[in-house]
Design a protein around this motif. Structure first.
Motif, mmCIF file in Angstrom:
data_model
loop_
_atom_site.group_PDB
_atom_site.id
_atom_site.type_symbol
_atom_site.label_atom_id
_atom_site.label_comp_id
_atom_site.label_asym_id
_atom_site.label_seq_id
_atom_site.Cartn_x
_atom_site.Cartn_y
_atom_site.Cartn_z
ATOM 1 N N LEU A 37 -4.243 27.021 -18.576
ATOM 2 C CA LEU A 37 -5.283 25.273 -18.047
ATOM 3 C C LEU A 37 -6.365 25.709 -17.917
ATOM 4 N N GLY A 38 -6.962 24.536 -18.458
ATOM 5 C CA GLY A 38 -8.368 24.468 -18.623
ATOM 6 C C GLY A 38 -8.971 23.064 -19.225
ATOM 7 N N ASP A 39 -9.752 22.722 -18.817
ATOM 8 C CA ASP A 39 -10.716 21.957 -19.647
ATOM 9 C C ASP A 39 -10.579 21.745 -20.949
ATOM 10 N N ILE A 40 -10.814 20.397 -21.613
ATOM 11 C CA ILE A 40 -11.345 20.545 -23.033
ATOM 12 C C ILE A 40 -13.233 20.090 -23.076
ATOM 13 N N THR A 41 -13.603 19.612 -21.703
ATOM 14 C CA THR A 41 -15.068 18.754 -21.616
ATOM 15 C C THR A 41 -15.838 20.504 -20.870
ATOM 16 N N ASN A 42 -14.735 21.530 -20.930
ATOM 17 C CA ASN A 42 -15.405 23.351 -20.221
ATOM 18 C C ASN A 42 -15.510 23.538 -22.160
ATOM 19 N N PHE A 43 -16.912 23.734 -22.007
ATOM 20 C CA PHE A 43 -16.564 24.251 -23.438
ATOM 21 C C PHE A 43 -16.562 25.963 -23.679
ATOM 22 N N GLU A 44 -17.305 26.741 -22.453
ATOM 23 C CA GLU A 44 -17.910 28.008 -22.152
ATOM 24 C C GLU A 44 -15.530 28.255 -22.612
ATOM 25 N N THR A 77 -13.414 8.978 -20.245
ATOM 26 C CA THR A 77 -12.990 8.541 -21.319
ATOM 27 C C THR A 77 -13.813 9.323 -22.850
ATOM 28 N N TYR A 78 -15.299 8.317 -22.802
ATOM 29 C CA TYR A 78 -16.079 9.360 -23.810
ATOM 30 C C TYR A 78 -15.459 10.168 -23.580
ATOM 31 N N ALA A 79 -16.350 11.310 -22.653
ATOM 32 C CA ALA A 79 -16.605 12.920 -22.365
ATOM 33 C C ALA A 79 -15.539 13.298 -23.147
ATOM 34 N N THR A 80 -13.625 13.244 -22.193
ATOM 35 C CA THR A 80 -13.097 13.609 -23.523
ATOM 36 C C THR A 80 -12.780 13.969 -24.394
ATOM 37 N N ASN A 81 -12.624 12.465 -25.415
ATOM 38 C CA ASN A 81 -12.292 11.807 -26.847
ATOM 39 C C ASN A 81 -13.254 12.335 -27.548
ATOM 40 N N VAL A 82 -14.703 11.980 -27.189
ATOM 41 C CA VAL A 82 -15.806 11.729 -27.735
ATOM 42 C C VAL A 82 -16.514 13.642 -27.760
ATOM 43 N N MET A 83 -17.003 14.145 -26.855
ATOM 44 C CA MET A 83 -17.562 14.879 -26.749
ATOM 45 C C MET A 83 -16.648 16.639 -26.681
ATOM 46 N N GLY A 84 -15.423 16.307 -25.627
ATOM 47 C CA GLY A 84 -14.226 17.165 -26.115
ATOM 48 C C GLY A 84 -13.428 17.728 -27.433
ATOM 49 N N THR A 85 -13.886 16.082 -28.169
ATOM 50 C CA THR A 85 -13.400 16.697 -29.911
ATOM 51 C C THR A 85 -14.237 17.779 -30.393
ATOM 52 N N ALA A 86 -15.945 17.815 -30.138
ATOM 53 C CA ALA A 86 -17.187 18.509 -30.648
ATOM 54 C C ALA A 86 -16.750 19.250 -30.335
ATOM 55 N N ASN A 87 -16.335 19.677 -28.929
ATOM 56 C CA ASN A 87 -16.257 21.031 -28.550
ATOM 57 C C ASN A 87 -15.393 21.717 -29.090
ATOM 58 N N VAL A 88 -13.753 20.948 -29.093
ATOM 59 C CA VAL A 88 -13.025 21.529 -29.596
ATOM 60 C C VAL A 88 -13.280 22.478 -31.196
#
Length: 329
Positions: A37-44, A77-88
């Motif tokens: 269980l985690g959030d893709i906006t949490n990079f570490e 929405t932007y944080a998840t879909n844009v930065m989330g993808t960059a984090n992945v």
């Protein structure tokens, strides 16, 4: 996807937010999964999860996927879909085990002109609403990471994983409980004995069953695992051209064949939503040898069959996957 991968013998690790409601189809989950269980906006936290899993292939499906919600929460929405993808992708860049990455976006990445002709992968990206716009942005992030940090030509100093994006149509199937989607809205109307509110009954979408869509993702992933760098690009997955487009109202009429007692009321929305959307999937058909096996009518019926079983405290996810694999031959 997790269930099908498990049935195919894969060692599956899932990374997702906690479920937002209790209506998840837990009976379909395998004890073999590792669930984080985690959030893709949490990079570490994401980076550590990928490093510990040491995956060969990554399917990135995490998103804020709802158009109307994106009007209420554009920054999320932007944080998840844009930065989330960059984090992945950045987390994958630090993991040498990864050989293939499938980033799932949407049919709504295209600048929509309400045309009847299906959009092709080379058509201009865009998006009126924050959701569509954020997904178009994520496509640009994917392309930039592919060009700068991942190799399709054995370049020195670049990660060797091959990356592709998959643009799925309006996916339907059992187990979806999201807000402001026609099938879950129908199911909630039945469960709660309330009228079904329809915003745009004449809207047309490229409806497809989740298993047809997932077959496309699996086919694309197989090509990348086989080292086929020419397939490290964008692909549409939707109904084939000979499929007659279905309106929202027609989906509702199919639902009423199953549950005639559901009352329907018109509730137009002031928010902009596309009226006509269609995909051209010739690239996936020709290059990946992918074909959907279910017509739109069959996709709708399979979906309502799943929910009918759910109402009887049964889960037929594995049964439907087995039936689908038999159709594949």
């Amino acid at each position: 996807m997790a269930k099908w991968l498990d049935m195919l013998g894969a060692e599956v690790t899932g990374y997702a937010l906690p479920p937002q409601n209790d209506e998840v189809h837990e009976p379909s989950y395998s004890k073999n999964y590792k669930s984080i269980l985690g959030d893709i906006t949490n990079f570490e936290f994401l980076r550590k999860a990928i490093e510990e899993a040491q995956p060969e292939i990554v399917f990135h499906l995490a998103a804020q996927p709802l158009v109307r919600y994106s009007y209420r929460e554009p920054l999320e929405t932007y944080a998840t879909n844009v930065m989330g993808t960059a984090n992945v992708l950045e987390a994958i860049r630090g993991c040498d085990s990864v050989r293939a990455v499938i980033c799932v976006t949407t049919d709504k990445v295209y600048q929509n002109k309400e045309r009847q002709e299906g959009y092709r992968e080379e058509d201009r990206l865009g998006g009126y609403d924050p959701y569509s716009s954020s997904k178009a942005c994520s496509e640009m992030v994917i392309e930039t990471f592919r060009n700068c940090f991942f190799s399709t030509d054995n370049s020195e100093g670049k990660h060797k994983a091959l990356i592709a994006s998959a643009r799925g149509g309006n996916v339907i199937g059992g187990g979806d409980w999201s807000q402001d989607r026609i099938i879950p809205d129908i199911i909630r109307a039945k469960i709660n004995s309330v009228p079904l509110e329809i915003r745009n009954p004449n809207a047309v979408r490229p409806w497809q069953h989740v298993l047809d869509c997932l077959l496309g993702y699996l086919s694309l992933g197989t090509h990348l695992l086989d080292g086929k760098a020419e397939n490290a690009s964008a692909y549409n997955f939707g109904p084939l051209p000979n499929e007659r487009p279905f309106t929202v109202n027609e989906i509702v009429e199919y639902a009423k064949n199953h549950w005639p007692s559901i009352p329907v009321i018109s509730q137009p929305s002031s928010l902009h939503e596309t009226t006509f959307l269609s995909l051209n999937c010739n690239k996936a058909v020709q290059e990946l040898k992918w074909n959907p096996f279910l017509s739109t009518e069959e996709a709708v019926n399979w979906t309502f069959d799943w929910y009918n079983a759910f109402f009887q405290n049964e889960c037929i996810t594995e049964q439907q996957i087995n039936t689908y694999q038999n159709l594949m031959g």
